[in-house]
Design an enzyme around this catalytic site. Structure first.
Site, PDB file in Angstrom:
ATOM      1  N   PRO A  57     -35.303  40.805 -25.967  1.00  0.00           N
ATOM      2  CA  PRO A  57     -34.838  41.274 -27.279  1.00  0.00           C
ATOM      3  C   PRO A  57     -35.842  40.800 -28.324  1.00  0.00           C
ATOM      4  CG  PRO A  57     -33.293  39.675 -26.280  1.00  0.00           C
ATOM      5  CD  PRO A  57     -34.567  39.611 -25.519  1.00  0.00           C
ATOM      6  N   ARG A 133     -27.457  36.051 -30.787  1.00  0.00           N
ATOM      7  CA  ARG A 133     -28.770  36.706 -30.843  1.00  0.00           C
ATOM      8  C   ARG A 133     -29.061  37.435 -29.547  1.00  0.00           C
ATOM      9  NH1 ARG A 133     -30.279  31.212 -33.210  1.00  0.00           N
ATOM     10  NH2 ARG A 133     -30.879  31.709 -35.336  1.00  0.00           N
ATOM     11  N   ASP A 163     -39.876  34.071 -27.971  1.00  0.00           N
ATOM     12  CA  ASP A 163     -40.563  32.926 -28.583  1.00  0.00           C
ATOM     13  C   ASP A 163     -40.750  31.736 -27.634  1.00  0.00           C
ATOM     14  OD1 ASP A 163     -37.821  32.543 -28.530  1.00  0.00           O
ATOM     15  OD2 ASP A 163     -37.763  31.423 -30.401  1.00  0.00           O
ATOM     16  N   GLU A 252     -24.830  32.378 -21.426  1.00  0.00           N
ATOM     17  CA  GLU A 252     -25.326  32.188 -20.054  1.00  0.00           C
ATOM     18  C   GLU A 252     -24.156  32.118 -19.077  1.00  0.00           C
ATOM     19  OE1 GLU A 252     -26.135  30.379 -22.687  1.00  0.00           O
ATOM     20  OE2 GLU A 252     -28.323  30.521 -22.961  1.00  0.00           O
ATOM     21  N   HIS A 279     -38.482  25.921 -24.025  1.00  0.00           N
ATOM     22  CA  HIS A 279     -37.727  26.607 -25.079  1.00  0.00           C
ATOM     23  C   HIS A 279     -38.353  26.267 -26.439  1.00  0.00           C
ATOM     24  CE1 HIS A 279     -34.191  27.316 -27.770  1.00  0.00           C
ATOM     25  NE2 HIS A 279     -34.099  28.371 -26.995  1.00  0.00           N
TER      26      HIS A 279
HETATM   27  N1  UDP Z   1     -33.289  38.208 -31.644  1.00  0.00           N
HETATM   28  C1  UDP Z   1     -32.927  39.499 -32.009  1.00  0.00           C
HETATM   29  N2  UDP Z   1     -32.318  39.710 -33.226  1.00  0.00           N
HETATM   30  C2  UDP Z   1     -32.046  38.682 -34.100  1.00  0.00           C
HETATM   31  C3  UDP Z   1     -32.390  37.360 -33.718  1.00  0.00           C
HETATM   32  C4  UDP Z   1     -32.997  37.164 -32.482  1.00  0.00           C
HETATM   33  O1  UDP Z   1     -33.186  40.434 -31.258  1.00  0.00           O
HETATM   34  O2  UDP Z   1     -31.489  38.931 -35.185  1.00  0.00           O
HETATM   35  C5  UDP Z   1     -33.962  37.974 -30.351  1.00  0.00           C
HETATM   36  C6  UDP Z   1     -35.195  37.064 -30.467  1.00  0.00           C
HETATM   37  O3  UDP Z   1     -36.353  37.827 -30.744  1.00  0.00           O
HETATM   38  C7  UDP Z   1     -35.234  36.389 -29.107  1.00  0.00           C
HETATM   39  C8  UDP Z   1     -33.758  36.330 -28.703  1.00  0.00           C
HETATM   40  O4  UDP Z   1     -33.069  37.287 -29.501  1.00  0.00           O
HETATM   41  O5  UDP Z   1     -35.961  37.129 -28.152  1.00  0.00           O
HETATM   42  C9  UDP Z   1     -33.154  34.938 -28.947  1.00  0.00           C
HETATM   43  O6  UDP Z   1     -33.303  34.604 -30.313  1.00  0.00           O
HETATM   44  P1  UDP Z   1     -33.884  33.193 -30.811  1.00  0.00           P
HETATM   45  O7  UDP Z   1     -35.170  32.930 -30.101  1.00  0.00           O
HETATM   46  O8  UDP Z   1     -33.927  33.202 -32.294  1.00  0.00           O
HETATM   47  O9  UDP Z   1     -32.739  32.229 -30.292  1.00  0.00           O
HETATM   48  P2  UDP Z   1     -32.793  30.686 -29.891  1.00  0.00           P
HETATM   49  O10 UDP Z   1     -34.215  30.220 -29.865  1.00  0.00           O
HETATM   50  O11 UDP Z   1     -31.988  30.014 -30.957  1.00  0.00           O
HETATM   51  O12 UDP Z   1     -32.154  30.633 -28.544  1.00  0.00           O
HETATM   52 MN    MN Z   2     -35.878  31.192 -29.170  1.00  0.00          MN
END
Ligand code: UDP
Ligand code: MN
Length: 306
Positions: A57, A133, A163, A252, A279
């Site tokens: 995503p 997310r 990320d 998960e 992470h």
């Molecule tokens: N993401 C998305 N839309 C959003 C926020 C996040 O598609 O509004 C995607 C983001 O690009 C990533 C995944 O969802 O691939 C998880 O998001 P994030 O890395 O911000 O989460 P965390 O690091 O807190 O697990």
């Molecule tokens: Mn992330």
């Protein structure tokens, strides 16, 4: 006179040297691998390895292209990966299309889009329920997979956030996941720990627990990057989906509870002793000078894609 006799020999030597160089150039032009053993093995077995469908995503923000460029290089290195990239947007973007083209991934990628409903992005009163997310995006990818993947062939699904930092070695490990199983491994820099990892039985074949410090009571107290799933499990369990109706940190567990049990997990990465994924989280880009420029009707990136 003697000079005349040596010359043809020199010409011969030159021809041989030229031919050797030509052969070397030709060999390098082919997709041979100069890398470590596990990578060479993957190249040699590329046709027989299960395809790994990596589901990412992603959403528009200043660092998006940088993140996706890092990931695209993994796909360029690993011949048996297929990238399902799902944009959190009302339409697919030229940025993502161009990136896939430039990486030569047109045939090994699928570009989808679905926007997270705005009500889910609002900060609720309960901090445990705010902003899931990637839920909508991962579910769309699952629908695509269920409709498009040839299930006679073994393949693997991995939820690959844009990320994190991934080693190519992780994908060599993932290729070992057996049909009907979920592979697990440690993840670095997550849940307030240096590493979150499964604990194994003495024979190292079974997961008997987890070291999670954050919400250890979760059925599967692991990060999204800690597992990958044999595709046939998604076919056998059509109800397996991500959900907004679960608390933060339970995505998960939500997907895994439909697919497996702790006892059936397949430990990988050197009996869960190697960290092959981290992470990491990218700092929010500071654009104070850019905002000042915009107020004057100017910008630093006019006509450029950053
Ligand atoms: N993401 C998305 N839309 C959003 C926020 C996040 O598609 O509004 C995607 C983001 O690009 C990533 C995944 O969802 O691939 C998880 O998001 P994030 O890395 O911000 O989460 P965390 O690091 O807190 O697990
Ligand atoms: Mn992330």
């Amino acid at each position: 006179m003697s000079e005349v006799r040596i010359r043809p020999r020199q010409v011969l030597v030159l021809i041989i040297v030229f031919l050797v160089i030509l052969m070397m150039v030709h060999r390098n032009g082919k997709r041979t691998c100069q890398g470590p053993d596990y990578l060479q093995t993957m190249y040699a077995q590329a046709d027989t390895l299960p395809t790994i469908y990596a589901v990412t995503p992603t959403y528009t923000r200043p660092a998006q292209k940088a993140e996706l460029t890092r990931l695209s290089h993994l796909f360029m290195l690993l011949p048996h990966l297929h990238w399902i990239i799902v944009e959190d947007a009302n339409a697919t973007s030229p940025l993502v299309t161009g990136l896939l083209e430039r990486a030569g991934l047109e045939k090994r990628s699928t570009q989808l889009n679905i926007k997270t409903p705005p009500e889910f992005k609002l900060q609720g009163k309960d901090p445990n329920w705010i902003k899931p997310r990637g839920v909508e995006q991962r579910n769309l990818a699952l629908t695509w997979l269920r409709n498009n993947v040839d299930t006679d062939r073994h393949s693997i699904v991995f939820f690959m956030d844009d990320d994190n930092s991934y080693s190519t070695e992780l994908f060599a490990e993932m290729s070992k996941i057996e049909r009907g199983r979920v592979g697990v491994w440690p993840v670095g820099l997550v849940g307030g720990l240096m590493v979150e990892r499964p604990y194994l039985s003495e024979d190292q074949k079974q997961v008997i627990g987890f070291n999670a410090a954050w919400r250890p009571e979760r059925p599967f107290p692991i990060d999204m990057a800690a597992f990958a799933i044999s595709m046939d499990l998604f076919i056998r369990n059509p109800q397996a989906l991500f959900s907004y109706e679960v608390q933060r940190g339970y995505q998960e567990s939500e997907i895994l509870r439909h697919l497996t049990t702790r006892e059936k997990l397949q430990p990988l990465a050197n009996a869960c002793r190697d960290v092959l994924v981290w992470h990491t989280r990218t700092e929010k880009t500071k654009l104070t000078a850019e905002e000042a420029l915009l107020k004057q009707g100017k910008r630093s990136d006019g006509g450029m894609e950053v």
